[in-house]
Design a protein around this motif. Structure first.
Motif, PDB file in Angstrom:
ATOM      1  N   GLU A   1      33.616  54.436  43.440  1.00 24.23           N
ATOM      2  CA  GLU A   1      32.626  53.874  42.516  1.00 24.23           C
ATOM      3  C   GLU A   1      33.389  53.157  41.398  1.00 24.23           C
ATOM      4  O   GLU A   1      34.229  53.761  40.747  1.00 24.23           O
ATOM      5  N   PRO A   2      33.127  51.870  41.175  1.00 21.51           N
ATOM      6  CA  PRO A   2      33.841  51.144  40.121  1.00 21.51           C
ATOM      7  C   PRO A   2      33.613  51.764  38.743  1.00 21.51           C
ATOM      8  O   PRO A   2      32.507  52.182  38.418  1.00 21.51           O
ATOM      9  N   GLU A   3      34.698  51.848  37.976  1.00 24.00           N
ATOM     10  CA  GLU A   3      34.649  52.292  36.583  1.00 24.00           C
ATOM     11  C   GLU A   3      35.335  51.230  35.739  1.00 24.00           C
ATOM     12  O   GLU A   3      36.510  51.369  35.402  1.00 24.00           O
ATOM     13  N   PRO A   4      34.624  50.135  35.427  1.00 31.76           N
ATOM     14  CA  PRO A   4      35.258  49.038  34.682  1.00 31.76           C
ATOM     15  C   PRO A   4      35.819  49.501  33.336  1.00 31.76           C
ATOM     16  O   PRO A   4      35.227  50.330  32.650  1.00 31.76           O
TER      17      PRO A   4
ATOM     18  N   ARG B   1      38.447  44.292  46.030  1.00 29.56           N
ATOM     19  CA  ARG B   1      37.151  44.216  45.344  1.00 29.56           C
ATOM     20  C   ARG B   1      37.443  44.090  43.858  1.00 29.56           C
ATOM     21  O   ARG B   1      38.124  44.942  43.280  1.00 29.56           O
TER      22      ARG B   1
ATOM     23  N   VAL C   1      35.547  43.774  40.339  1.00 29.84           N
ATOM     24  CA  VAL C   1      34.311  43.832  39.561  1.00 29.84           C
ATOM     25  C   VAL C   1      34.681  43.330  38.175  1.00 29.84           C
ATOM     26  O   VAL C   1      35.558  43.894  37.519  1.00 29.84           O
TER      27      VAL C   1
ATOM     28  N   ASP D   1      30.671  40.852  41.270  1.00 27.15           N
ATOM     29  CA  ASP D   1      31.260  41.796  42.213  1.00 27.15           C
ATOM     30  C   ASP D   1      31.805  40.940  43.352  1.00 27.15           C
ATOM     31  O   ASP D   1      31.054  40.466  44.198  1.00 27.15           O
TER      32      ASP D   1
ATOM     33  N   HIS E   1      36.461  45.230  33.643  1.00 28.11           N
ATOM     34  CA  HIS E   1      36.932  44.886  34.979  1.00 28.11           C
ATOM     35  C   HIS E   1      37.406  46.131  35.721  1.00 28.11           C
ATOM     36  O   HIS E   1      37.747  47.141  35.121  1.00 28.11           O
ATOM     37  N   TRP E   2      37.415  46.014  37.067  1.00 22.08           N
ATOM     38  CA  TRP E   2      37.859  47.097  37.942  1.00 22.08           C
ATOM     39  C   TRP E   2      38.403  46.491  39.223  1.00 22.08           C
ATOM     40  O   TRP E   2      37.849  45.522  39.742  1.00 22.08           O
TER      41      TRP E   2
ATOM     42  N   GLY F   1      39.743  47.465  43.213  1.00 23.87           N
ATOM     43  CA  GLY F   1      39.765  48.485  44.250  1.00 23.87           C
ATOM     44  C   GLY F   1      39.717  47.842  45.625  1.00 23.87           C
ATOM     45  O   GLY F   1      39.715  46.614  45.758  1.00 23.87           O
TER      46      GLY F   1
END
Length: 179
Positions: free
Chosen positions: A100-103, A120, A122, A127, A144-145, A147
């Protein structure tokens, strides 16, 4: 170096024969290091004496890369210049379940190029999936994130400037041909 390796002062004192108080003063800069103190420390930490004392590099052209593991990823520094643009090879491991993205945000500007895998990215409300050969650049003060887009491993090159200077590529000069 001692703390990073999870070794106590007592462990070092026992192995080297140097008292804990002397070791503590060495680490805090309250005592000057002598060769008699540095040699056993270089042995216990398994590093060359030059590295232990921060000696300037010699004519050896080889690059000795020391990976940094953060946020579940591996960053391999490709540059050594303090300040300014820093270059890293970044490795994102394969994951059985999508993360799960955590920006996050921080000062600076980042440029990246995907070598292998599907990244990926974000960025704010975007996305994006970047395949090998694609590049992106962004202000890291925007959430931003990074992954894996598909759970596979991802390998990329990252240029990061903490002062927020954008990377730029200069167009090669092309001679004008009459025609």
């Amino acid at each position: 170096m001692r703390r990073h390796r999870g070794i106590t002062l007592a462990d070092v004192a026992t192995t080297t024969g140097i008292s804990e108080s002397t070791l503590s003063r060495l680490e805090s800069g309250q005592r000057r290091a002598t060769l008699e103190l540095l040699l056993p420390l270089a042995r216990i930490y398994d590093v060359p004496l030059d590295e232990l004392v921060g000696a300037p590099r010699t004519g050896d052209p080889r690059i000795h890369l020391r990976p940094i593991r953060k946020f579940g990823m591996t960053f391999v520094p490709l540059s050594r210049r303090p300040g300014g643009v820093q270059a890293f090879k970044m490795l994102i491991p394969a994951t059985p379940e999508p993360l799960e993205p955590e920006p996050k945000t921080h000062d600076g500007f980042e440029w990246l190029y995907v070598l292998n895998g599907r990244l990926r990215l974000v960025l704010d409300d975007l996305d994006l999936t970047l395949p090998p050969g694609e590049a992106a650049e962004f202000d890291t003060s925007s959430p931003h994130w990074l992954g894996s887009a598909d759970g596979g491993a991802v390998e990329l090159v990252v240029l990061f400037d903490p002062q927020g200077v954008r990377a730029h590529v200069q167009e090669p000069h092309r001679p004008v041909t009459p025609g």
